[in-house]
Design an enzyme around this catalytic site. Structure first.
Site, PDB file in Angstrom:
ATOM      1  N   GLY A 199      11.936   8.853  32.844  1.00  0.00           N
ATOM      2  CA  GLY A 199      13.170   8.804  32.057  1.00  0.00           C
ATOM      3  C   GLY A 199      13.813   7.431  32.076  1.00  0.00           C
ATOM      4  O   GLY A 199      13.368   6.512  32.770  1.00  0.00           O
TER       5      GLY A 199
ATOM      6  N   ARG B  32       7.628   8.995  23.166  1.00  0.00           N
ATOM      7  CA  ARG B  32       6.433   8.455  23.805  1.00  0.00           C
ATOM      8  C   ARG B  32       5.463   9.598  24.110  1.00  0.00           C
ATOM      9  O   ARG B  32       5.870  10.762  24.114  1.00  0.00           O
ATOM     10  CB  ARG B  32       6.812   7.823  25.164  1.00  0.00           C
ATOM     11  CG  ARG B  32       7.991   6.910  25.108  1.00  0.00           C
ATOM     12  CD  ARG B  32       8.871   7.078  26.367  1.00  0.00           C
ATOM     13  NE  ARG B  32      10.128   6.343  26.209  1.00  0.00           N
ATOM     14  CZ  ARG B  32      10.321   5.110  26.620  1.00  0.00           C
ATOM     15  NH1 ARG B  32       9.381   4.493  27.274  1.00  0.00           N
ATOM     16  NH2 ARG B  32      11.465   4.488  26.416  1.00  0.00           N
TER      17      ARG B  32
ATOM     18  N   GLY C 183      15.850   5.024  33.371  1.00  0.00           N
ATOM     19  CA  GLY C 183      16.574   4.748  34.613  1.00  0.00           C
ATOM     20  C   GLY C 183      17.639   3.683  34.444  1.00  0.00           C
ATOM     21  O   GLY C 183      18.600   3.611  35.206  1.00  0.00           O
ATOM     22  N   ARG C 184      17.433   2.837  33.432  1.00  0.00           N
ATOM     23  CA  ARG C 184      18.396   1.739  33.226  1.00  0.00           C
ATOM     24  C   ARG C 184      18.607   1.488  31.733  1.00  0.00           C
ATOM     25  O   ARG C 184      18.867   0.358  31.318  1.00  0.00           O
ATOM     26  CB  ARG C 184      17.881   0.474  33.883  1.00  0.00           C
ATOM     27  CG  ARG C 184      16.475   0.094  33.436  1.00  0.00           C
ATOM     28  CD  ARG C 184      16.187  -1.326  33.767  1.00  0.00           C
ATOM     29  NE  ARG C 184      14.789  -1.635  33.464  1.00  0.00           N
ATOM     30  CZ  ARG C 184      14.285  -2.848  33.561  1.00  0.00           C
ATOM     31  NH1 ARG C 184      15.039  -3.848  33.965  1.00  0.00           N
ATOM     32  NH2 ARG C 184      13.029  -3.080  33.269  1.00  0.00           N
TER      33      ARG C 184
ATOM     34  N   ASP D 224       4.026   6.571  29.429  1.00  0.00           N
ATOM     35  CA  ASP D 224       5.439   6.460  29.038  1.00  0.00           C
ATOM     36  C   ASP D 224       5.689   5.193  28.228  1.00  0.00           C
ATOM     37  O   ASP D 224       6.773   5.005  27.692  1.00  0.00           O
ATOM     38  CB  ASP D 224       6.356   6.494  30.264  1.00  0.00           C
ATOM     39  CG  ASP D 224       5.938   5.503  31.334  1.00  0.00           C
ATOM     40  OD1 ASP D 224       4.763   5.546  31.747  1.00  0.00           O
ATOM     41  OD2 ASP D 224       6.764   4.671  31.747  1.00  0.00           O
TER      42      ASP D 224
ATOM     43  N   ASP E  45      18.213  -0.309  40.487  1.00  0.00           N
ATOM     44  CA  ASP E  45      19.632  -0.686  40.426  1.00  0.00           C
ATOM     45  C   ASP E  45      20.218  -0.543  39.024  1.00  0.00           C
ATOM     46  O   ASP E  45      21.397  -0.810  38.809  1.00  0.00           O
ATOM     47  CB  ASP E  45      19.824  -2.128  40.941  1.00  0.00           C
ATOM     48  CG  ASP E  45      19.042  -3.145  40.118  1.00  0.00           C
ATOM     49  OD1 ASP E  45      18.438  -2.760  39.087  1.00  0.00           O
ATOM     50  OD2 ASP E  45      19.031  -4.324  40.507  1.00  0.00           O
TER      51      ASP E  45
ATOM     52  N   ASP F 278       7.873  -1.863  25.243  1.00  0.00           N
ATOM     53  CA  ASP F 278       7.998  -2.268  26.645  1.00  0.00           C
ATOM     54  C   ASP F 278       7.209  -3.528  26.982  1.00  0.00           C
ATOM     55  O   ASP F 278       6.087  -3.478  27.476  1.00  0.00           O
ATOM     56  CB  ASP F 278       7.617  -1.121  27.594  1.00  0.00           C
ATOM     57  CG  ASP F 278       8.889  -0.453  28.091  1.00  0.00           C
ATOM     58  OD1 ASP F 278       9.980  -0.957  27.776  1.00  0.00           O
ATOM     59  OD2 ASP F 278       8.799   0.570  28.792  1.00  0.00           O
TER      60      ASP F 278
HETATM   61  P1  AMP Z   1       9.029   0.302  32.686  1.00  0.00           P
HETATM   62  O1  AMP Z   1       8.109  -0.360  33.646  1.00  0.00           O
HETATM   63  O2  AMP Z   1      10.103  -0.617  32.158  1.00  0.00           O
HETATM   64  O3  AMP Z   1       8.335   1.044  31.617  1.00  0.00           O
HETATM   65  O4  AMP Z   1       9.837   1.366  33.550  1.00  0.00           O
HETATM   66  C1  AMP Z   1       9.238   2.457  34.207  1.00  0.00           C
HETATM   67  C2  AMP Z   1      10.314   3.376  34.731  1.00  0.00           C
HETATM   68  O5  AMP Z   1      11.120   2.724  35.733  1.00  0.00           O
HETATM   69  C3  AMP Z   1      11.310   3.862  33.702  1.00  0.00           C
HETATM   70  O6  AMP Z   1      11.634   5.162  34.054  1.00  0.00           O
HETATM   71  C4  AMP Z   1      12.477   2.916  33.874  1.00  0.00           C
HETATM   72  O7  AMP Z   1      13.686   3.469  33.410  1.00  0.00           O
HETATM   73  C5  AMP Z   1      12.486   2.724  35.385  1.00  0.00           C
HETATM   74  N1  AMP Z   1      13.106   1.450  35.802  1.00  0.00           N
HETATM   75  C6  AMP Z   1      12.565   0.220  35.718  1.00  0.00           C
HETATM   76  N2  AMP Z   1      13.404  -0.713  36.247  1.00  0.00           N
HETATM   77  C7  AMP Z   1      14.519  -0.064  36.676  1.00  0.00           C
HETATM   78  C8  AMP Z   1      15.740  -0.453  37.300  1.00  0.00           C
HETATM   79  N3  AMP Z   1      16.010  -1.725  37.610  1.00  0.00           N
HETATM   80  N4  AMP Z   1      16.631   0.521  37.584  1.00  0.00           N
HETATM   81  C9  AMP Z   1      16.389   1.808  37.291  1.00  0.00           C
HETATM   82  N5  AMP Z   1      15.263   2.238  36.710  1.00  0.00           N
HETATM   83  C10 AMP Z   1      14.321   1.335  36.394  1.00  0.00           C
HETATM   84 MG    MG Z   2       8.728   1.936  29.995  1.00  0.00          MG
END
Ligand code: AMP
Ligand code: MG
Length: 485
Positions: free
Chosen positions: A92, A184, A94-95, A253, A126, A263
């Protein structure tokens, strides 16, 4: 156009309304001192948003999620994902937050923020993003768009004024991202995993309505959805491969239902032609290496098919049979798209495949063995088509073999102008991207602006832009990129 009030931005809440089980209403964290670093005026206009408003203090607050238009419901979206082959049932946003959908000429487009603070999906993260990586996504996605490759777009990067702890303290930022949607493969895995078939069906219907509307007319709409996604992904992967793009983190995802690239984490454009090229610091096994990308896409699509199977047929054996048949179409479609792209790169779009095949094989062998810079080699081949073979000859090792190849190819009368329309001169080369991000992190946006100007007109040679066409200097590398930052 000027002076459009904030209240006239109308955001639909289609996803939030139709798929409530996958949408957590949430608010962006307050940005203490927001500063607009870059705004995509053309994209704003395309979306019916007023760039002047977006530059105003109210607009900048809108771009950080701190000023929510009346009636809009920002949500964090739920999804699952196979990350490096391992299934995480609950990832999901997260940020990130989906602000809502904009109804533009090209249909509904998601307006989404990345780096807008912790959400219930944040786990140990974070919730923050920093200037460098958000600007990197901006530069790479806008370059991909200019190259004619389907992608999410970037509307703006706003520095939040917050310092974020990474390996050192870095300036925080929010990226405003625009996408056909953020559905996705992982969204379908999530819905399937809840065992709520009504939710899964609503998700599939939502995806059909937004991305594959003709599937609704088919006798088996959900099988047609699977086929539609296979088709757009086969085309997308061929386009990545033809331009030398390595995504770096092809988790389920990070694979869209729309067929857009999404992404931009540890991605990079390949320089010297190397089928095994890997840039991501966390991809130790090379799972997402350049040459593996089509196979990984096929694997991800099989996960999509599994998620849809219950909708495809009541009899699961029959559903699997139909899904496998559809998945078999991936290779054929990918190969056809790649091959036709390769013929275009050689300036021989109409050559029959039997003649083209050995020509392509022999050329890539020469390029790989050198190895030659993939992008400039094809551009220089255009010069060879005009009679100046010197630059291309200067890039290969086996000159007798190349001269023999050139003679075979030239006899077919390649179209040099057509080659220049498909072989880019300016791509976001890793050393240039790093230079631009380093400057932006200290507050100097000029190098990023210059690079953006070059890569958003990738096929048009312009005096003064020579350095944007050149490979990295020898003292740069080996290049590694980092994700999740
Ligand atoms: P990504 O690598 O950007 O596709 O992210 C993979 C997962 O990690 C997703 O669920 C993002 O929302 C979560 N995520 C990545 N960086 C952060 C962060 N700094 N804080 C919270 N969630 C994160
Ligand atoms: Mg992603």
């Amino acid at each position: 156009m000027s002076g459009i009030a904030h209240s006239t931005i109308t955001l639909q809440g289609r996803f939030a309304r139709e798929l409530q089980e996958m949408a957590i209403p949430w608010q962006a964290e307050d940005a203490p001192e927001p500063q607009l670093l870059v705004l995509n005026d053309a994209l704003a206009v395309e979306l019916g948003l007023d760039p002047e408003y977006l530059r105003s203090p109210g607009g900048v607050r809108f771009l950080t999620g701190n000023h929510v238009p009346e009636g809009a419901t920002p949500v964090a979206q739920a999804y699952s994902g196979h990350q490096f082959g391992w299934y995480s049932p609950r990832l999901g946003d997260g940020r990130a937050l989906l602000l809502g959908e904009v109804d533009s000429d090209g249909g509904l487009r998601d307006l989404h923020l990345k780096g807008s603070g912790r959400t219930p999906f944040a786990r140990n993260g974070d919730g923050q993003a920093v200037v460098g990586p958000m600007l990197r996504e901006y530069l790479l996605s806008e370059s991909m768009h200019a190259l004619g490759i389907p992608t999410t777009r970037s509307l703006a990067v706003v520095a939040t004024g917050r310092q974020v702890q990474r390996e050192s303290l870095l300036p925080g930022a929010v990226l405003a991202r625009v996408a056909g949607s953020h559905l996705r493969v992982g969204s379908f895995q999530y819905a399937r995993n809840t065992n709520n078939l009504d939710l899964l069906r609503r998700l599939a219907d939502h995806a059909i309505a937004r991305h594959h509307p003709s599937a609704a007319e088919e006798p088996n709409p959900y099988l047609a959805l699977l086929e539609g996604v296979i088709a757009v992904q086969a085309r997308l992967l061929a386009q990545w491969m033809l331009v030398g793009f390595v995504h770096g983190v092809m988790n389920t995802d990070n694979m869209t239902i729309s067929g857009e690239t999404i992404d931009y984490g540890p991605c990079a454009f390949m320089e010297g032609f190397d089928p095994g090229a890997v840039y991501s610091s966390i991809d130790e096994s090379g799972r997402y290496a350049y040459r593996n990308q089509p196979v990984v896409a096929e694997w991800n699509l099989a996960r999509f098919a599994e998620s849809l199977a219950v909708l495809i047929h009541d009899d699961q054996d029959k559903a699997v049979e139909l899904a496998v048949q559809a998945l078999n179409g991936f290779r054929t479609q990918y190969s056809a798209a790649w091959f036709s792209g390769m013929k275009a790169k050689m300036g021989l779009p109409d050559l029959d495949d039997e003649q083209a095949s050995p020509l392509v094989d022999d050329l890539l062998k020469l390029v790989q063995e050198a190895p030659a810079d993939y992008t400039s080699f094809f551009r220089n081949l255009g010069k060879a088509a005009r009679g100046d073979a010197g630059p291309a000859r200067g890039m290969v090792l086996d000159l007798p073999a190349f001269d023999e190849w050139l003679a075979r190819w030239q006899a077919l009368q390649p179209d040099a102008d057509a080659m220049d329309r498909v072989n880019p001169l300016y791509i976001p080369r890793n050393h240039l991207v790093e230079e631009a991000l380093a400057a932006a992190t200290t507050g100097d946006m000029e190098p990023a602006r210059q690079l953006l100007t070059a890569v958003t007109a990738p096929f048009d040679e312009r005096p003064g832009r020579e350095r944007y066409a050149e490979p990295a200097p020898d003292d740069f590398g080996p290049y590694r990129t980092f994700c999740g930052t």
